[in-house]
Design a protein around this motif. Structure first.
Motif, PDB file in Angstrom:
ATOM      1  N   THR A   1       0.860  -1.186   0.000  1.00 35.52           N
ATOM      2  CA  THR A   1       0.000   0.000   0.000  1.00 35.52           C
ATOM      3  C   THR A   1       0.895   1.234   0.000  1.00 35.52           C
ATOM      4  O   THR A   1       2.099   1.142   0.284  1.00 35.52           O
ATOM      5  N   VAL A   2       0.305   2.374  -0.294  1.00 39.99           N
ATOM      6  CA  VAL A   2       1.056   3.630  -0.248  1.00 39.99           C
ATOM      7  C   VAL A   2       0.138   4.709   0.305  1.00 39.99           C
ATOM      8  O   VAL A   2      -1.057   4.758  -0.021  1.00 39.99           O
ATOM      9  N   ASP A   3       0.685   5.539   1.167  1.00 36.34           N
ATOM     10  CA  ASP A   3      -0.097   6.598   1.792  1.00 36.34           C
ATOM     11  C   ASP A   3      -0.024   7.886   0.972  1.00 36.34           C
ATOM     12  O   ASP A   3       1.009   8.196   0.378  1.00 36.34           O
ATOM     13  N   LEU A   4      -1.118   8.625   0.989  1.00 34.27           N
ATOM     14  CA  LEU A   4      -1.153   9.994   0.486  1.00 34.27           C
ATOM     15  C   LEU A   4      -1.404  10.892   1.683  1.00 34.27           C
ATOM     16  O   LEU A   4      -2.338  10.656   2.455  1.00 34.27           O
ATOM     17  N   SER A   5      -0.569  11.902   1.859  1.00 32.89           N
ATOM     18  CA  SER A   5      -0.710  12.819   2.995  1.00 32.89           C
ATOM     19  C   SER A   5      -0.687  14.259   2.526  1.00 32.89           C
ATOM     20  O   SER A   5      -0.184  14.567   1.442  1.00 32.89           O
ATOM     21  N   CYS A   6      -1.243  15.138   3.341  1.00 36.20           N
ATOM     22  CA  CYS A   6      -1.073  16.567   3.109  1.00 36.20           C
ATOM     23  C   CYS A   6      -0.092  17.098   4.142  1.00 36.20           C
ATOM     24  O   CYS A   6      -0.014  16.584   5.262  1.00 36.20           O
TER      25      CYS A   6
END
Length: 304
Positions: free
Chosen positions: A267-272
């Motif tokens: 999986t891969v995270d997307l963050s702000c």
């Protein structure tokens, strides 16, 4: 002349009687009479004709009444807009974007925010990870989006979404007919990786995942973005592991296949990311929307 003078003047002009105007303003008559006299002296004009029936506006007074009502309206608007800005409902939000998430999660998130706060002007900037960090520190943007973010002392991050990885493969490739593809099988095929640029990035994620599965990938191409990567898959340069958001790219000749028994790290995270010391009401409102979006994303049923 001040706002209090105008408030008293409007009340007398509308009531046409000092007594009724004083009652409306919740003050006694003598101070109200003095305020009207002071206003006339300051302007050097007569605003009212005093008659046995009360106070009648002069022609000059009619002009001031029109202007005073306009000023009152502007003050009320300014008050309301200031309060809305303090609640994060009005102003400008500068957002930096980059990478595959612009294909799915970011547009949905920005749409959700715009629906809640339609008076906030969202200005988008295309920036790499290093450019985003520099722009945040220079206060040129309010928030950025990216993946594989290393901890920084002056910046904070909030998770937007966790996406599973899928395989992008040419529709004529032998793996295109598989319902699910074991990750270890990819050792046999050339791979297209993305993006180039500041490390760590998604390339490191894919390389590390392959090493954990016991092989080093055959890298045929390493390109700058997901669109180019998937286009090369369509051209037969190899297969590619992609975040789920990339599947919204409907490039002819490319199909997407889930992994078979994927490891937890597939999986891969997307963050702000944003400045840790930023106390802007607009940023606070935006982060609330991010958390709501993430919670909704996590409640979605898993796709097959």
């Amino acid at each position: 002349m001040d706002l209090r003078h105008l408030k008293y003047f409007i009340a007398v002009a509308e009531e046409q009687n000092i007594g009724r105007a004083a009652a409306r303003l919740n003050i006694s008559q003598p101070p109200l009479t003095r305020q009207i006299q002071q206003l006339e002296e300051e302007l050097g004009v007569r605003l009212f004709n005093r008659t046995p029936r009360g106070m009648e506006l002069t022609q000059t007074g009619e002009v001031l009444l029109h202007e005073a009502r306009n000023i009152r309206s502007l003050v009320e608007q300014a008050t309301e807009r200031t309060q809305r800005a303090g609640q994060g409902k009005l102003g400008r939000l500068d957002v930096a974007i980059f990478g595959s998430a612009i294909l799915d999660s970011i547009p949905k998130l920005l749409l959700a925010f715009r629906r809640k706060y339609p008076e906030v002007n969202i200005v988008l900037h295309t920036m790499t990870k290093s450019e985003q960090i520099e722009a945040l520190r220079q206060r040129r943007i309010t928030v950025g989006f990216n993946r594989m973010l290393a901890p920084l002392p002056d910046l904070s991050t909030t998770l937007v979404a966790t996406e599973k990885l899928l395989l992008a493969v040419n529709e004529g490739h032998e793996l295109a007919g598989e319902e699910r593809v074991p990750l270890t099988v990819l050792a046999k095929y050339p791979m297209v990786l993305f993006p180039t640029g500041q490390r760590p990035n998604f390339v490191d994620k894919v390389m590390g995942l392959c090493r954990d599965m016991g092989f080093v990938p055959q890298v045929s191409q390493e390109v700058g973005d997901a669109v180019t990567g998937v286009a090369l898959v369509a051209s037969g340069f190899g297969v590619s592991l992609v975040p789920e958001s990339v599947t919204s790219l409907k490039i002819p000749g490319v199909v997407y296949r889930p992994l078979k028994n994927p490891p937890a790290q597939a999986t891969v995270d997307l963050s702000c990311l944003y400045r840790s010391d930023d106390e802007s009401p607009i940023l606070a409102a935006f982060l609330d929307t991010v958390r709501e979006f993430r919670d909704e994303h996590e409640r979605r049923p898993a796709s097959s």
